[in-house]
Design an enzyme around this catalytic site. Structure first.
Site, PDB file in Angstrom:
ATOM      1  N   LYS A  13      28.929 -44.080 -24.565  1.00 32.97           N
ATOM      2  CA  LYS A  13      28.023 -44.681 -25.464  1.00 32.97           C
ATOM      3  C   LYS A  13      28.934 -45.999 -26.362  1.00 32.97           C
ATOM      4  CE  LYS A  13      26.929 -40.867 -27.115  1.00 32.97           C
ATOM      5  NZ  LYS A  13      27.675 -40.107 -26.304  1.00 32.97           N
ATOM      6  N   ARG A  88      20.112 -37.025 -32.637  1.00 33.51           N
ATOM      7  CA  ARG A  88      20.773 -36.124 -31.918  1.00 33.51           C
ATOM      8  C   ARG A  88      20.130 -34.792 -31.635  1.00 33.51           C
ATOM      9  NH1 ARG A  88      26.364 -37.819 -31.627  1.00 33.51           N
ATOM     10  NH2 ARG A  88      27.765 -36.615 -30.453  1.00 33.51           N
ATOM     11  N   ARG A 127      41.051 -39.116 -23.055  1.00 39.75           N
ATOM     12  CA  ARG A 127      40.772 -40.141 -23.994  1.00 39.75           C
ATOM     13  C   ARG A 127      41.917 -40.193 -25.032  1.00 39.75           C
ATOM     14  NH1 ARG A 127      34.829 -40.686 -27.003  1.00 39.75           N
ATOM     15  NH2 ARG A 127      35.722 -38.551 -27.702  1.00 39.75           N
ATOM     16  N   ARG A 154      41.447 -37.156 -30.379  1.00 37.24           N
ATOM     17  CA  ARG A 154      40.494 -36.853 -31.416  1.00 37.24           C
ATOM     18  C   ARG A 154      40.630 -34.956 -31.472  1.00 37.24           C
ATOM     19  NH1 ARG A 154      34.997 -39.961 -30.627  1.00 37.24           N
ATOM     20  NH2 ARG A 154      34.236 -37.914 -30.707  1.00 37.24           N
ATOM     21  N   ARG A 165      30.693 -29.066 -27.119  1.00 41.36           N
ATOM     22  CA  ARG A 165      29.964 -30.331 -27.343  1.00 41.36           C
ATOM     23  C   ARG A 165      29.009 -30.292 -26.220  1.00 41.36           C
ATOM     24  NH1 ARG A 165      34.384 -34.525 -27.755  1.00 41.36           N
ATOM     25  NH2 ARG A 165      33.131 -35.949 -28.215  1.00 41.36           N
TER      26      ARG A 165
HETATM   27  P1  AP5 Z   1      33.354 -43.361 -25.012  1.00 41.29           P
HETATM   28  O1  AP5 Z   1      32.772 -44.698 -24.941  1.00 41.29           O
HETATM   29  O2  AP5 Z   1      34.095 -43.125 -26.045  1.00 41.29           O
HETATM   30  O3  AP5 Z   1      32.165 -42.422 -24.918  1.00 41.29           O
HETATM   31  P2  AP5 Z   1      31.097 -41.783 -25.947  1.00 41.29           P
HETATM   32  O4  AP5 Z   1      29.861 -41.287 -25.018  1.00 41.29           O
HETATM   33  O5  AP5 Z   1      30.822 -42.816 -27.164  1.00 41.29           O
HETATM   34  O6  AP5 Z   1      31.788 -40.553 -26.407  1.00 41.29           O
HETATM   35  P3  AP5 Z   1      31.903 -39.736 -27.632  1.00 41.29           P
HETATM   36  O7  AP5 Z   1      32.517 -38.489 -27.426  1.00 41.29           O
HETATM   37  O8  AP5 Z   1      32.364 -40.582 -28.851  1.00 41.29           O
HETATM   38  O9  AP5 Z   1      30.325 -39.028 -27.929  1.00 41.29           O
HETATM   39  P4  AP5 Z   1      30.045 -38.095 -28.799  1.00 41.29           P
HETATM   40  O10 AP5 Z   1      28.422 -38.375 -28.775  1.00 41.29           O
HETATM   41  O11 AP5 Z   1      30.466 -36.737 -28.502  1.00 41.29           O
HETATM   42  O12 AP5 Z   1      30.835 -38.444 -30.175  1.00 41.29           O
HETATM   43  P5  AP5 Z   1      30.447 -38.967 -31.745  1.00 41.29           P
HETATM   44  O13 AP5 Z   1      31.449 -39.797 -31.954  1.00 41.29           O
HETATM   45  O14 AP5 Z   1      28.922 -39.625 -31.435  1.00 41.29           O
HETATM   46  O15 AP5 Z   1      34.136 -43.078 -23.629  1.00 41.29           O
HETATM   47  C1  AP5 Z   1      34.633 -41.965 -23.423  1.00 41.29           C
HETATM   48  C2  AP5 Z   1      36.026 -42.303 -22.761  1.00 41.29           C
HETATM   49  O16 AP5 Z   1      35.583 -42.666 -21.215  1.00 41.29           O
HETATM   50  C3  AP5 Z   1      36.821 -43.292 -23.450  1.00 41.29           C
HETATM   51  O17 AP5 Z   1      38.319 -43.005 -22.955  1.00 41.29           O
HETATM   52  C4  AP5 Z   1      36.596 -44.446 -22.478  1.00 41.29           C
HETATM   53  O18 AP5 Z   1      37.734 -45.306 -22.414  1.00 41.29           O
HETATM   54  C5  AP5 Z   1      36.131 -43.851 -21.017  1.00 41.29           C
HETATM   55  N1  AP5 Z   1      35.031 -44.656 -20.274  1.00 41.29           N
HETATM   56  C6  AP5 Z   1      34.187 -45.353 -20.861  1.00 41.29           C
HETATM   57  N2  AP5 Z   1      33.309 -45.688 -20.038  1.00 41.29           N
HETATM   58  C7  AP5 Z   1      33.924 -45.690 -18.758  1.00 41.29           C
HETATM   59  C8  AP5 Z   1      33.597 -45.738 -17.270  1.00 41.29           C
HETATM   60  N3  AP5 Z   1      32.551 -46.856 -16.958  1.00 41.29           N
HETATM   61  N4  AP5 Z   1      34.606 -45.671 -16.497  1.00 41.29           N
HETATM   62  C9  AP5 Z   1      35.703 -44.781 -17.043  1.00 41.29           C
HETATM   63  N5  AP5 Z   1      36.027 -44.345 -18.109  1.00 41.29           N
HETATM   64  C10 AP5 Z   1      35.162 -44.880 -19.074  1.00 41.29           C
HETATM   65  O19 AP5 Z   1      30.084 -37.849 -32.443  1.00 41.29           O
HETATM   66  C11 AP5 Z   1      31.265 -36.819 -32.827  1.00 41.29           C
HETATM   67  C12 AP5 Z   1      30.915 -35.815 -33.542  1.00 41.29           C
HETATM   68  O20 AP5 Z   1      30.116 -36.341 -34.928  1.00 41.29           O
HETATM   69  C13 AP5 Z   1      29.619 -34.892 -33.057  1.00 41.29           C
HETATM   70  O21 AP5 Z   1      30.239 -33.845 -32.120  1.00 41.29           O
HETATM   71  C14 AP5 Z   1      29.077 -34.277 -34.194  1.00 41.29           C
HETATM   72  O22 AP5 Z   1      29.657 -33.322 -34.777  1.00 41.29           O
HETATM   73  C15 AP5 Z   1      28.872 -35.572 -35.365  1.00 41.29           C
HETATM   74  N6  AP5 Z   1      27.832 -36.223 -35.143  1.00 41.29           N
HETATM   75  C16 AP5 Z   1      27.541 -37.667 -34.632  1.00 41.29           C
HETATM   76  N7  AP5 Z   1      26.704 -37.986 -34.693  1.00 41.29           N
HETATM   77  C17 AP5 Z   1      25.592 -36.923 -35.359  1.00 41.29           C
HETATM   78  C18 AP5 Z   1      24.399 -36.859 -35.429  1.00 41.29           C
HETATM   79  N8  AP5 Z   1      23.334 -37.928 -35.266  1.00 41.29           N
HETATM   80  N9  AP5 Z   1      23.942 -35.623 -35.860  1.00 41.29           N
HETATM   81  C19 AP5 Z   1      24.728 -34.626 -35.967  1.00 41.29           C
HETATM   82  N10 AP5 Z   1      26.003 -34.581 -35.976  1.00 41.29           N
HETATM   83  C20 AP5 Z   1      26.494 -35.630 -35.413  1.00 41.29           C
END
Ligand code: AP5
Length: 211
Positions: A13, A88, A127, A154, A165
């Protein structure tokens, strides 16, 4: 363009959001990035969020909804926005719908990035993230290729937290897919393969949907 990116942790994402936001000239609003920026600055919001993030749990809706509502009131969202990581759960989706109904600016589409769990685990466990600009990298490099910042793993990319997660995604977040399907807003694209090809596929799917 008012767009939501939906998908499990590690679906790409954040990676896709950067390219799509640049393509549509809209701000990329990532709730995870906002929490991490607050944590880096040591704000009370960051300290509170860390307790949940480190366990792989969602930060309480009361905190997250207020934060997003405030962000959507900034003037840079007038011509659209890309939400990454919000909503979410269905309660957050309902709150977002209410906020946007008040403004008479409904969502144009919810773009789901589809990916298997085995690929997610590979991606997240390798990552590394830039301490300075937050850019994610698929594996260890010396430093960030955008800003030269130091890379780190992270806390929520440790194996036991990744499993939690994924459970939280299935139990609490996946129901929003039906929510947006029922609303006629859902587009699903495969999220595996070349990053630029996935972006191009997303743009094609969005223009078909919105034409
Ligand atoms: P990346 O692009 O980083 O993936 P992502 O989907 O953004 O992953 P996240 O782990 O950041 O998502 P998340 O939803 O768990 O975390 P968030 O920060 O929102 O890609 C992942 C890896 O793959 C990278 O190394 C990248 O380089 C690689 N990659 C990408 N595309 C690729 C491809 N095509 N091929 C190969 N490799 C590739 O949330 C973190 C925490 O915050 C949550 O757990 C929660 O505690 C809190 N939080 C956030 N939002 C909320 C909410 N709305 N409500 C409540 N709590 C929340």
């Amino acid at each position: 363009m008012r767009l939501i990116l939906v998908g499990p942790p590690g679906a790409g994402k954040g990676t896709q959001a950067v390219h799509l936001a640049a393509h549509y000239s809209i701000p990329h609003i990532s709730t995870g990035d906002i929490f991490r920026a607050n944590l880096k600055e040591g704000t009370p919001l960051g300290v509170e969020a860390k307790g949940y993030m480190d366990k792989g749990e969602l930060v309480p809706d009361s905190v997250t909804n207020a934060m997003v509502k405030d962000r959507l009131n900034h003037s840079d969202t007038t011509n659209g926005f890309l939400l990454d990581g919000f909503p979410r759960n269905v309660a957050q989706a309902e709150v977002l719908k209410g906020i946007l109904e008040e403004k008479k600016t409904p969502i144009d589409a919810a773009l789901e990035l589809a990916i298997e769990n085995s690929e997610i685990i590979k991606r997240l466990s390798s990552r590394r993230t830039c301490k300075e600009c937050g850019k994610a990298f698929p594996g260890a490099l010396d430093k960030c290729d955008s800003c030269g910042g130091e890379l780190y793993q992270r806390d929520d990319d440790k194996e036991e937290v990744i499993s939690r997660r994924l459970e939280v995604y299935t139990e609490q977040t996946a129901p929003i897919i039906s929510f947006y399907r029922t609303a006629g807003l859902l587009i699903t694209i495969p999220a595996v393969g070349d990053v630029a090809e996935i972006t191009a596929g997303a743009i094609r799917a969005l223009s078909q949907k919105l034409s």
